[in-house]
Design an enzyme around this catalytic site. Structure first.
Site, PDB file in Angstrom:
ATOM      1  N   ASP A 170      48.218  25.940  30.158  1.00  0.00           N
ATOM      2  CA  ASP A 170      47.256  25.468  30.685  1.00  0.00           C
ATOM      3  C   ASP A 170      46.291  24.563  29.783  1.00  0.00           C
ATOM      4  OD1 ASP A 170      48.178  26.886  32.765  1.00  0.00           O
ATOM      5  OD2 ASP A 170      46.272  27.863  33.229  1.00  0.00           O
ATOM      6  N   SER A 182      39.722  27.757  33.508  1.00  0.00           N
ATOM      7  CA  SER A 182      39.338  28.447  32.085  1.00  0.00           C
ATOM      8  C   SER A 182      39.850  27.522  31.040  1.00  0.00           C
ATOM      9  CB  SER A 182      39.807  29.889  32.006  1.00  0.00           C
ATOM     10  OG  SER A 182      41.200  30.181  31.925  1.00  0.00           O
TER      11      SER A 182
END
Length: 397
Positions: free
Chosen positions: A204, A146
């Site tokens: 991330d 994502s």
């Protein structure tokens, strides 16, 4: 308004060392994973915004006239990241038809895309465009899929809106942005991640933006300037797990046995710091077999510690056993309890050994890829620098 066409990619992420210990104030090392997400943004004259996400079978189009009604109040500066506009998120949820209980991957990806599009173009005429995305990363496996998507979206939309220049020169195959532009990409990607995950750590999207390796400690993220590119096998055991449950399990064990578990966390911290030191040495002196010996030992010790914390799984034990039979060293990456593992490959590891190991792991019912860690973050590409099969998928939509 007419926007420029742009083709970008961003890497996934793996935790090399420090998972779970990082929750308790210890160092974690996150590395870029050279399985990438590719995004193509194309100007059109259809009067629509279309999004194609074939990995998750999502194909949507909206009329610009409908989108214009959504955002009459927006008047921010696109080169300054605003706080997440919760009012806009609420309006978008209603527009897309998301009820509270329906937060699936497709809905979250759609919401994130529309939010960034309206935030970056909302104060002017909305452009007609198509966004197509293809990812080499499995979704929901803890590999930053994502975030790679959010980073690609932020980079492409910032370029298309003129907030940052496109770095690719006529003769380049691929190019990266300057530090200041990367910071802006990272900030907007973090907003996308907030929509998808609620309260993300920011690791991330930082890995997707900068690539290489990041040191994460007590909420602070420090990109490490140089790291060697390491070959690995990435294995997805396909055993589902809940990160929340596993984090709670470790916490319970620490509360129950503080004098036993605190030294384990300290040891994991020392593993991360030792690994960082070795990788740093590998960039400034000739790489030796001893460097790889140390990296392999750290992998083994950390995997044992993770089992002690209670986040192992029989499928991960199988991964370690199958690879060790071929002289290779593996550990889980991420939450554990199933999920994914990484296996270090030495430069001299024979291709026959690699192929037979991959086959053995697939025979166990796992997915397995040969890839690398420590590669580049978000990049702009010319079509020549992208694999033909990926271009073909992106060009279909």
């Amino acid at each position: 308004m007419q926007v420029m066409d742009i083709l970008v990619s961003a890497p996934g992420k793996a935790i090399l060392h420090g998972e779970h210990a990082v929750v308790h104030g210890k160092v974690a090392l996150a590395v870029s994973l050279n399985l990438r997400t590719y995004l193509r943004l194309k100007a059109t004259s259809t009067g629509k915004v279309c999004v194609s996400l074939p990995n998750i079978e999502t194909y949507l189009c909206w009329d610009l006239s409908d989108l214009k009604k959504l955002d009459p109040y927006f008047s921010g500066k696109k080169d300054e990241v605003q706080r997440l506009d919760t009012e806009l998120v609420t309006r978008l949820r209603e527009f897309v038809g998301i009820t509270n209980g329906n937060l699936d991957t497709s809905n979250m990806a759609t919401l994130s895309c529309l939010y960034l599009y309206l935030s970056l173009f909302g104060s002017r005429e909305l452009p007609s465009l198509t966004v197509s995305v293809w990812s080499e990363l499995p979704t929901g496996a803890g590999l930053g899929s994502s975030a790679a998507y959010s980073v690609c979206l932020a980079a492409a939309l910032l370029c298309a809106s003129g907030a940052i220049p496109a770095p690719l020169k006529e003769w380049d195959h691929s190019a990266r942005w300057c530090q200041e532009d990367l910071e802006l990409i990272n900030s907007w990607a973090f907003q996308g991640e907030m929509i998808i995950h609620g309260n993300p750590s920011g690791v991330d999207n930082a890995v997707g933006t900068w690539g290489g390796m990041l040191r994460f400690l007590a909420g602070k993220i420090i990109p490490l300037s140089r790291v060697p590119l390491l070959r690995i096998l990435l294995t997805n055991t396909k055993v589902p797990r809940s990160t929340k449950v596993l984090v709670a399990r470790v916490k319970d064990k620490i509360n129950k046995f503080p004098s036993i578990m605190t030294p384990v966390l300290d040891s994991v911290d020392a593993i991360s710091c030792t690994c960082e030191k070795v990788l740093s040495e590998m960039t400034c002196e000739p790489i030796t077999g001893e460097h790889y010996n140390i990296l392999e030992e750290l992998i083994d010790i950390n995997q044992h510690h993770l089992n002690v914390m209670g986040v192992g799984h029989p499928a991960l034990d199988t991964l370690c056993r199958v690879t060790l039979a071929k002289g290779l060293h593996s550990k889980l990456t991420g939450a554990g309890g199933g999920g994914c593992g990484i296996t270090l490959l030495r430069p001299e590891t024979d291709s026959f050994i690699v192929q037979s190991t991959v086959q053995d792991l697939r025979d166990c019912g796992f997915d397995c890829w040969e890839t690398s860690i420590g590669g580049l973050g978000v990049q702009q590409h010319s079509p020549l620098s992208v694999k033909e099969e990926i271009l073909e998928i992106l060009n279909r939509y």
